[in-house]
Design a protein around this motif. Structure first.
Motif, PDB file in Angstrom:
ATOM      1  N   ILE A 144     -12.054   9.035  14.649  1.00  0.00           N
ATOM      2  CA  ILE A 144     -11.824   9.359  13.231  1.00  0.00           C
ATOM      3  C   ILE A 144     -13.113   9.196  12.428  1.00  0.00           C
ATOM      4  N   GLU A 145     -13.833   8.114  12.682  1.00  0.00           N
ATOM      5  CA  GLU A 145     -15.094   7.892  11.969  1.00  0.00           C
ATOM      6  C   GLU A 145     -16.109   8.969  12.327  1.00  0.00           C
ATOM      7  N   SER A 146     -16.168   9.322  13.618  1.00  0.00           N
ATOM      8  CA  SER A 146     -17.176  10.303  14.045  1.00  0.00           C
ATOM      9  C   SER A 146     -16.857  11.713  13.551  1.00  0.00           C
ATOM     10  N   MET A 147     -15.576  11.990  13.226  1.00  0.00           N
ATOM     11  CA  MET A 147     -15.253  13.329  12.710  1.00  0.00           C
ATOM     12  C   MET A 147     -15.550  13.447  11.222  1.00  0.00           C
ATOM     13  N   GLY A 148     -15.994  12.345  10.598  1.00  0.00           N
ATOM     14  CA  GLY A 148     -16.440  12.410   9.208  1.00  0.00           C
ATOM     15  C   GLY A 148     -15.474  11.854   8.194  1.00  0.00           C
ATOM     16  N   ALA A 149     -14.415  11.174   8.649  1.00  0.00           N
ATOM     17  CA  ALA A 149     -13.459  10.585   7.700  1.00  0.00           C
ATOM     18  C   ALA A 149     -14.144   9.537   6.841  1.00  0.00           C
ATOM     19  N   ASP A 150     -13.756   9.470   5.568  1.00  0.00           N
ATOM     20  CA  ASP A 150     -14.333   8.497   4.640  1.00  0.00           C
ATOM     21  C   ASP A 150     -13.615   7.148   4.709  1.00  0.00           C
ATOM     22  N   SER A 151     -12.356   7.175   5.146  1.00  0.00           N
ATOM     23  CA  SER A 151     -11.603   5.931   5.331  1.00  0.00           C
ATOM     24  C   SER A 151     -10.501   6.190   6.343  1.00  0.00           C
ATOM     25  N   LEU A 152      -9.902   5.093   6.818  1.00  0.00           N
ATOM     26  CA  LEU A 152      -8.859   5.176   7.829  1.00  0.00           C
ATOM     27  C   LEU A 152      -7.605   4.491   7.281  1.00  0.00           C
ATOM     28  N   CYS A 153      -6.450   5.100   7.532  1.00  0.00           N
ATOM     29  CA  CYS A 153      -5.190   4.494   7.100  1.00  0.00           C
ATOM     30  C   CYS A 153      -4.327   4.195   8.318  1.00  0.00           C
ATOM     31  N   ILE A 154      -3.768   2.999   8.354  1.00  0.00           N
ATOM     32  CA  ILE A 154      -2.734   2.684   9.344  1.00  0.00           C
ATOM     33  C   ILE A 154      -1.425   3.072   8.665  1.00  0.00           C
ATOM     34  N   LYS A 155      -0.800   4.139   9.147  1.00  0.00           N
ATOM     35  CA  LYS A 155       0.415   4.670   8.508  1.00  0.00           C
ATOM     36  C   LYS A 155       1.639   4.179   9.283  1.00  0.00           C
ATOM     37  N   ASP A 156       2.218   3.096   8.799  1.00  0.00           N
ATOM     38  CA  ASP A 156       3.372   2.487   9.462  1.00  0.00           C
ATOM     39  C   ASP A 156       4.645   2.962   8.785  1.00  0.00           C
ATOM     40  N   MET A 157       5.042   4.191   9.094  1.00  0.00           N
ATOM     41  CA  MET A 157       6.129   4.847   8.375  1.00  0.00           C
ATOM     42  C   MET A 157       7.500   4.221   8.628  1.00  0.00           C
TER      43      MET A 157
ATOM     44  N   ILE B 133     -15.691   2.204   8.497  1.00  0.00           N
ATOM     45  CA  ILE B 133     -15.135   2.790   7.271  1.00  0.00           C
ATOM     46  C   ILE B 133     -13.994   1.907   6.750  1.00  0.00           C
ATOM     47  N   PRO B 134     -13.704   1.979   5.433  1.00  0.00           N
ATOM     48  CA  PRO B 134     -12.631   1.152   4.861  1.00  0.00           C
ATOM     49  C   PRO B 134     -11.281   1.410   5.527  1.00  0.00           C
ATOM     50  N   ILE B 135     -10.466   0.370   5.593  1.00  0.00           N
ATOM     51  CA  ILE B 135      -9.135   0.477   6.208  1.00  0.00           C
ATOM     52  C   ILE B 135      -8.056   0.224   5.159  1.00  0.00           C
ATOM     53  N   ASP B 136      -7.119   1.154   5.105  1.00  0.00           N
ATOM     54  CA  ASP B 136      -5.981   1.119   4.182  1.00  0.00           C
ATOM     55  C   ASP B 136      -4.728   0.900   5.037  1.00  0.00           C
ATOM     56  N   LEU B 137      -3.843   0.012   4.606  1.00  0.00           N
ATOM     57  CA  LEU B 137      -2.594  -0.197   5.337  1.00  0.00           C
ATOM     58  C   LEU B 137      -1.415   0.287   4.496  1.00  0.00           C
ATOM     59  N   HIS B 138      -0.616   1.151   5.103  1.00  0.00           N
ATOM     60  CA  HIS B 138       0.578   1.697   4.448  1.00  0.00           C
ATOM     61  C   HIS B 138       1.789   1.333   5.300  1.00  0.00           C
TER      62      HIS B 138
ATOM     63  N   ILE C   6      -7.538  -2.000   1.616  1.00  0.00           N
ATOM     64  CA  ILE C   6      -6.623  -1.394   0.643  1.00  0.00           C
ATOM     65  C   ILE C   6      -5.190  -1.566   1.144  1.00  0.00           C
ATOM     66  N   ILE C   7      -4.256  -1.863   0.243  1.00  0.00           N
ATOM     67  CA  ILE C   7      -2.837  -1.876   0.608  1.00  0.00           C
ATOM     68  C   ILE C   7      -2.061  -0.988  -0.355  1.00  0.00           C
ATOM     69  N   ASP C   8      -0.997  -0.372   0.158  1.00  0.00           N
ATOM     70  CA  ASP C   8      -0.163   0.530  -0.635  1.00  0.00           C
ATOM     71  C   ASP C   8       1.051  -0.240  -1.154  1.00  0.00           C
ATOM     72  N   THR C   9       1.255  -0.236  -2.462  1.00  0.00           N
ATOM     73  CA  THR C   9       2.366  -0.966  -3.067  1.00  0.00           C
ATOM     74  C   THR C   9       3.073  -0.089  -4.098  1.00  0.00           C
ATOM     75  N   ALA C  10       4.296  -0.511  -4.464  1.00  0.00           N
ATOM     76  CA  ALA C  10       5.081   0.232  -5.458  1.00  0.00           C
ATOM     77  C   ALA C  10       5.482  -0.708  -6.581  1.00  0.00           C
ATOM     78  N   ILE C  11       5.401  -0.229  -7.814  1.00  0.00           N
ATOM     79  CA  ILE C  11       5.802  -1.061  -8.954  1.00  0.00           C
ATOM     80  C   ILE C  11       7.256  -1.506  -8.736  1.00  0.00           C
ATOM     81  N   SER C  12       7.590  -2.743  -9.110  1.00  0.00           N
ATOM     82  CA  SER C  12       8.803  -3.422  -8.643  1.00  0.00           C
ATOM     83  C   SER C  12      10.138  -2.673  -8.758  1.00  0.00           C
ATOM     84  N   PRO C  13      10.440  -1.939  -9.843  1.00  0.00           N
ATOM     85  CA  PRO C  13      11.754  -1.287  -9.897  1.00  0.00           C
ATOM     86  C   PRO C  13      12.006  -0.295  -8.758  1.00  0.00           C
ATOM     87  N   PHE C  14      10.930   0.256  -8.178  1.00  0.00           N
ATOM     88  CA  PHE C  14      11.086   1.195  -7.071  1.00  0.00           C
ATOM     89  C   PHE C  14      10.361   0.679  -5.814  1.00  0.00           C
ATOM     90  N   SER C  15      10.454  -0.620  -5.606  1.00  0.00           N
ATOM     91  CA  SER C  15       9.830  -1.225  -4.429  1.00  0.00           C
ATOM     92  C   SER C  15      10.897  -1.722  -3.463  1.00  0.00           C
TER      93      SER C  15
END
Length: 479
Positions: free
Chosen positions: A177-190, A212-217, A239-248
């Motif tokens: 992913i880094e070698s293909m030119g991505a600016d950051s990487l996300c672990i997408k735990d759907m 590169i920076p790592i984002d966790l979702h 980076i972490i992905d969060t939702a404002i409390s009423p829709f978390s």
């Protein structure tokens, strides 16, 4: 003196504020209320959200495009422009399904490139690009297009469990992913499968493999998400992905305010102001109550579903399976189907279970159980997977299943989109009568019938035809 001046420098070096991506305008409402939040609910709070200092706000892509056209009768491109106009200081992010764009089939490269170009031109800063099979080849065109348009290309790894998904697998993927030119990487735990100590290990491994920076979702479906974020951030997650409390919580993300408070006073302190976040929560709380009262927000999706961890099945896939069985008067087969899912997944090369692979595996498992014979009936999507039309899986297919489902049909070994001729000109010609803006071509490319229904509705609105006679449920509108 020298000793004293060293101390603050050392302290500052240890500080590593975690960045927050807010999902309220995309994944939070996609997960909890089937992507039904209209633009008019978003606009009044944008000015306040823009003061927070979020890393970014996820507000587009995923299912928002389809839902806007199909159910809300809104132009998704107009929504993006309005959001961009309101967010003066905050980056906007979207979710992009690689060669599938925001649809369910592979599109030719010229369509992918044009969609990326128009997304960035209309206001997107960061494009999170993923593939349901983690086939790197299906990401290349979108990544190159994002870089060409000076956008931030974030590549997401669809996280899953299985024999093939070793530490070495994830580290190799990170390097590619880094070698293909991505600016950051996300672990997408759907599916909410990533548990706290595994997250700590995974982040450390990825950090050692790439720079590169790592984002966790992740999603709260299995009940461990906030603990997973804590261990991931301690391990170096940026980076972490969060939702404002009423829709978390539930099938959404951990609450923004809770994670901000968790890291307060630590080296990972976000620096975000709880007073501003409280204003945003206060704004969305009445809408949550409205959604609960109307039934749009089902309390069932707000709880913890431990079967997610036991069967490694995303919550949305479980609910889809329950409804399929109910339609066939076969709800008693639920446990049987749950046991069949891992077997089908293994037969199909052990793909991650995320759109559209989750639907393909789940539906085939239902057929296998109801027919009383495995693969007596194979869906067209199952056959497409076995032909290689979705890309390369991490493991080989079950040869007996291949023989039974597609016989001696030729299997694709190249990148699937290599077999697709440019299609943009053909699409433009097909929908010329409806075109009012360049972006309409892309709406039609992804969802032809849904887009035409919307174009008819839009035309009716513009010519002052009363849209109240329209059957909004069927999507039928007067021309």
């Amino acid at each position: 003196m020298a000793k004293n001046t060293d101390k603050p420098e050392k302290k500052n070096a240890e500080k590593k504020p975690v960045k927050i991506l807010e999902t309220i305008l995309r994944d939070a409402h996609q997960s909890l209320i089937a992507t039904r939040m209209p633009t008019e609910k978003m606009l009044p709070i944008i000015e306040t959200m823009d003061k927070v200092g979020y890393h970014a706000v996820e507000c587009w892509g995923g299912a928002t495009f389809d839902a806007s056209l199909r159910f809300l009768k809104e132009d998704p491109w107009e929504r993006l422009r309005k959001l961009r106009n309101g967010f003066k200081n905050t980056k906007l992010q979207m979710l992009f399904r690689g060669q599938n764009i925001l649809g369910y089939r592979h599109y030719a490269d010229d369509v992918v490139e044009y969609f990326v170009q128009k997304s960035i031109a209309n206001g997107i800063d960061i494009i999170r690009i993923f593939d349901c099979l983690n086939d790197i080849r299906n990401l290349e065109t979108a990544v190159k297009a994002a870089k060409k348009e000076k956008g931030h290309a974030q590549v997401a790894l669809s996280y899953t469990l299985g024999d093939a998904y070793t530490e070495e697998y994830w580290m190799k993927m990170a390097r590619e992913i880094e070698s293909m030119g991505a600016d950051s990487l996300c672990i997408k735990d759907m599916a909410g499968l990533l548990v706290p100590y595994e997250a700590e290990k995974l982040v450390k491994n990825l950090k050692s493999a790439c720079n590169i920076p790592i984002d966790l979702h992740t999603h709260y479906t299995s009940g461990v998400a906030s603990m997973t974020y804590l261990k991931a951030v301690e391990a170096g997650c940026d980076i972490i992905d969060t939702a404002i409390s009423p829709f978390s919580m539930g099938t959404s993300q951990p609450a923004t305010e809770v994670m901000v408070e968790t890291f307060k006073g630590t080296p990972f302190d976000t620096g975000l102001d709880q007073k501003i976040l409280a204003e945003i929560a206060d704004y969305f709380r009445p809408y949550r109550e409205e959604c609960l009262a109307s039934g749009l927000l089902n309390p069932k999706v707000l709880g913890v579903n431990i079967k997610t961890l036991l069967y490694q099945v995303p919550g949305g896939m479980l609910s889809n399976m329950v409804s399929q069985l109910a339609e066939q008067n076969a709800s008693d087969k639920y446990e049987e189907v749950l046991e069949e899912i891992p077997r089908v997944r293994k037969d199909l090369g052990e793909p991650p279970l995320v759109t559209p692979s989750s639907q393909i595996v789940g539906t085939q498992a239902v057929f296998n159980v109801l027919m009383g014979e495995r693969y007596k009936m194979a869906t067209k999507e199952t056959k497409a997977v076995l032909r290689g039309e979705y890309g390369k899986t991490v493991k080989e297919f079950n040869k007996d299943v291949v023989k039974k489902c597609i016989g001696n049909e030729k299997q694709i070994t190249c990148r699937p989109a290599d077999n697709l001729a440019p299609e943009l000109d053909k699409i433009q010609a097909e929908m010329a009568e409806w075109k009012q803006q360049d972006e309409d071509v892309l709406s039609y490319a992804l969802f032809p019938q849904v887009a035409v229904d919307f174009f008819k509705y839009r035309q009716a609105q513009q010519t002052k035809v009363d849209p109240s006679v329209a059957d909004k449920e069927s999507g039928s509108y007067p021309v």
